[in-house]
Design a protein around this motif. Structure first.
Motif, PDB file in Angstrom:
ATOM      1  N   ASP A  85       0.327  -0.796  -0.196  1.00 17.65           N
ATOM      2  CA  ASP A  85      -0.044   0.113  -0.328  1.00 17.65           C
ATOM      3  C   ASP A  85       0.902   1.482  -0.529  1.00 17.65           C
ATOM      4  OD1 ASP A  85      -2.265  -1.780  -0.024  1.00 17.65           O
ATOM      5  OD2 ASP A  85      -2.378  -1.227   2.225  1.00 17.65           O
ATOM      6  N   ASN A  86       2.056   0.559   0.582  1.00 17.66           N
ATOM      7  CA  ASN A  86       2.809   1.883  -0.096  1.00 17.66           C
ATOM      8  C   ASN A  86       4.751   2.059   0.228  1.00 17.66           C
ATOM      9  OD1 ASN A  86       4.953   4.375   1.333  1.00 17.66           O
ATOM     10  ND2 ASN A  86       4.108   4.367   3.585  1.00 17.66           N
ATOM     11  N   VAL A  87       4.472   2.185  -1.666  1.00 20.80           N
ATOM     12  CA  VAL A  87       5.954   2.293  -2.039  1.00 20.80           C
ATOM     13  C   VAL A  87       6.546   2.344  -1.346  1.00 20.80           C
ATOM     14  CG1 VAL A  87       7.030   1.921  -4.105  1.00 20.80           C
ATOM     15  CG2 VAL A  87       4.331   1.338  -3.732  1.00 20.80           C
ATOM     16  N   LEU A  88       6.765   3.254  -0.182  1.00 18.61           N
ATOM     17  CA  LEU A  88       8.173   4.162  -0.592  1.00 18.61           C
ATOM     18  C   LEU A  88       8.367   3.966   0.998  1.00 18.61           C
ATOM     19  CD1 LEU A  88       9.974   6.692   0.430  1.00 18.61           C
ATOM     20  CD2 LEU A  88       8.169   8.289   1.400  1.00 18.61           C
ATOM     21  N   ASP A  89       7.495   3.400   1.621  1.00 15.87           N
ATOM     22  CA  ASP A  89       8.087   2.761   3.010  1.00 15.87           C
ATOM     23  C   ASP A  89       8.122   0.503   2.478  1.00 15.87           C
ATOM     24  OD1 ASP A  89       7.453   1.553   6.191  1.00 15.87           O
ATOM     25  OD2 ASP A  89       6.356   0.790   5.675  1.00 15.87           O
ATOM     26  N   LEU A  90       8.012   0.649   1.425  1.00 16.39           N
ATOM     27  CA  LEU A  90       8.843  -0.907   1.291  1.00 16.39           C
ATOM     28  C   LEU A  90      10.118  -0.948   0.551  1.00 16.39           C
ATOM     29  CD1 LEU A  90       8.497  -4.218  -0.201  1.00 16.39           C
ATOM     30  CD2 LEU A  90       7.593  -2.591  -2.660  1.00 16.39           C
ATOM     31  N   ASP A 149      -1.272  -0.567  -6.728  1.00 14.08           N
ATOM     32  CA  ASP A 149      -0.306  -0.039  -5.370  1.00 14.08           C
ATOM     33  C   ASP A 149      -0.086   1.796  -5.887  1.00 14.08           C
ATOM     34  OD1 ASP A 149      -0.565  -1.970  -4.502  1.00 14.08           O
ATOM     35  OD2 ASP A 149       2.254  -2.600  -4.682  1.00 14.08           O
ATOM     36  N   ARG A 150      -0.555   2.278  -6.645  1.00 18.83           N
ATOM     37  CA  ARG A 150      -0.748   3.338  -7.357  1.00 18.83           C
ATOM     38  C   ARG A 150      -1.419   4.613  -6.806  1.00 18.83           C
ATOM     39  NH1 ARG A 150       0.454   4.992 -13.735  1.00 18.83           N
ATOM     40  NH2 ARG A 150       0.955   6.851 -12.714  1.00 18.83           N
ATOM     41  N   ARG A 151      -0.536   5.324  -6.595  1.00 21.00           N
ATOM     42  CA  ARG A 151      -1.461   6.674  -5.372  1.00 21.00           C
ATOM     43  C   ARG A 151      -1.486   7.851  -6.208  1.00 21.00           C
ATOM     44  NH1 ARG A 151      -2.531   2.511  -4.326  1.00 21.00           N
ATOM     45  NH2 ARG A 151      -2.724   1.894  -1.898  1.00 21.00           N
ATOM     46  N   ALA A 156       3.264   5.813 -14.694  1.00 20.86           N
ATOM     47  CA  ALA A 156       4.443   4.525 -13.782  1.00 20.86           C
ATOM     48  C   ALA A 156       5.828   6.222 -13.674  1.00 20.86           C
ATOM     49  CB  ALA A 156       4.814   3.457 -14.303  1.00 20.86           C
ATOM     50  N   ALA A 157       6.324   6.311 -14.212  1.00 20.13           N
ATOM     51  CA  ALA A 157       8.357   7.253 -14.238  1.00 20.13           C
ATOM     52  C   ALA A 157       7.777   8.418 -13.415  1.00 20.13           C
ATOM     53  CB  ALA A 157       8.793   7.450 -16.063  1.00 20.13           C
ATOM     54  N   GLU A 158       6.508   8.514 -13.824  1.00 20.33           N
ATOM     55  CA  GLU A 158       6.503  10.221 -12.705  1.00 20.33           C
ATOM     56  C   GLU A 158       6.217   9.649 -11.486  1.00 20.33           C
ATOM     57  OE1 GLU A 158       4.114  12.867 -16.540  1.00 20.33           O
ATOM     58  OE2 GLU A 158       3.551  11.646 -14.826  1.00 20.33           O
ATOM     59  N   GLU A 159       5.348   9.149 -11.698  1.00 14.07           N
ATOM     60  CA  GLU A 159       5.579   8.049  -9.450  1.00 14.07           C
ATOM     61  C   GLU A 159       6.316   7.964  -9.344  1.00 14.07           C
ATOM     62  OE1 GLU A 159       2.034   5.776  -7.068  1.00 14.07           O
ATOM     63  OE2 GLU A 159       1.658   6.370  -9.030  1.00 14.07           O
ATOM     64  N   ALA A 160       7.059   7.337 -10.282  1.00 23.37           N
ATOM     65  CA  ALA A 160       8.604   6.293  -9.222  1.00 23.37           C
ATOM     66  C   ALA A 160       9.398   8.126  -9.267  1.00 23.37           C
ATOM     67  CB  ALA A 160       9.097   5.963 -10.785  1.00 23.37           C
ATOM     68  N   HIS A 161       9.748   8.154 -10.467  1.00 23.75           N
ATOM     69  CA  HIS A 161      10.258   9.628  -9.653  1.00 23.75           C
ATOM     70  C   HIS A 161       9.995  10.808  -8.354  1.00 23.75           C
ATOM     71  CE1 HIS A 161      12.096  13.427 -10.263  1.00 23.75           C
ATOM     72  NE2 HIS A 161      13.068  13.222 -10.300  1.00 23.75           N
TER      73      HIS A 161
END
Length: 209
Positions: A85-90, A149-151, A156-161
């Motif tokens: 649910d929280n990719v940064l935490d992962l 999982d996207r928020r 996807a590239a923008e969110e990854a950045h």
């Protein structure tokens, strides 16, 4: 007897390592980062180049401390293949942490050296770029594999950045303000990074535009 000899060797290793760091910081403070060489540090510390590289990978490490975080193959695979649910935490929970407490200079000394030496600031930035590139690819792969999982409404590239920027902010704060031991117990680096990331995300969320 063996334990006593081991203890003496370890004490000497710690003393040598600290002497290298102390002399490197002193020389750079006096002459500037670009004007100090590994040979200068060796002469000041009374050691050979071979001894220096037994303890340090580079002049940068002698001043800044060993970079405490890496992402090995298993960590990158966990980021790619674990729904969250929280990719940064992962990302933070998957990181590989160097053993032991952070071995760089004190926060105040580090800030003074970085602020007065642009070359050292660039070296610090370069150390981060090396592991952020692979991390960015792993996060992108995760978001492509687990779209739920996207928020972020963008790509996807923008969110990854965006995740990388928040993660880099947490790491930068850690390096500028390494956690101090409490009651003789070293702070947990992962918990500290999670705390810093949470504070950064809450700060951004509450900012008015």
């Amino acid at each position: 007897m063996q334990n006593e000899e081991y203890g003496i060797r370890e004490r000497k290793r710690r003393e040598t390592k600290q002497r290298i760091r102390t002399e490197a910081a002193r020389l750079i403070e006096e002459h500037g980062y670009d004007n100090v060489t590994v040979d200068d540090i060796c002469r000041a510390a009374g050691i050979s180049r071979r001894t220096f590289f037994n303890y340090m990978d580079s002049k940068d490490e002698a001043v800044l401390g060993a970079f405490p975080f890496t992402f090995g193959d298993e960590a990158l695979a966990a980021i790619r293949n674990t729904p969250a649910d929280n990719v940064l935490d992962l990302v933070i929970r998957s990181i590989d942490v160097a053993p032991g407490a952070f071995d760089g200079p004190s926060s105040e000394c580090r800030r003074d050296l970085l602020e007065s030496n642009p070359g050292l600031m660039q070296a610090e930035a370069a150390r981060k770029r090396g592991f952020l590139t692979q991390l960015g690819r792993a996060i992108f792969d995760h978001l492509e594999r687990y779209p739920n999982d996207r928020r972020h409404p963008g790509s996807a590239a923008e969110e990854a950045h965006s995740i990388i920027v928040l993660f880099q902010g947490a790491v930068t704060r850690y390096l500028w303000h390494p956690p101090e031991a409490a009651d003789g117990v070293d702070a947990d680096p992962i918990d500290t990074l999670r705390q810093y990331a949470l504070q950064l995300s809450e700060y951004a969320k509450d900012m008015k535009w």
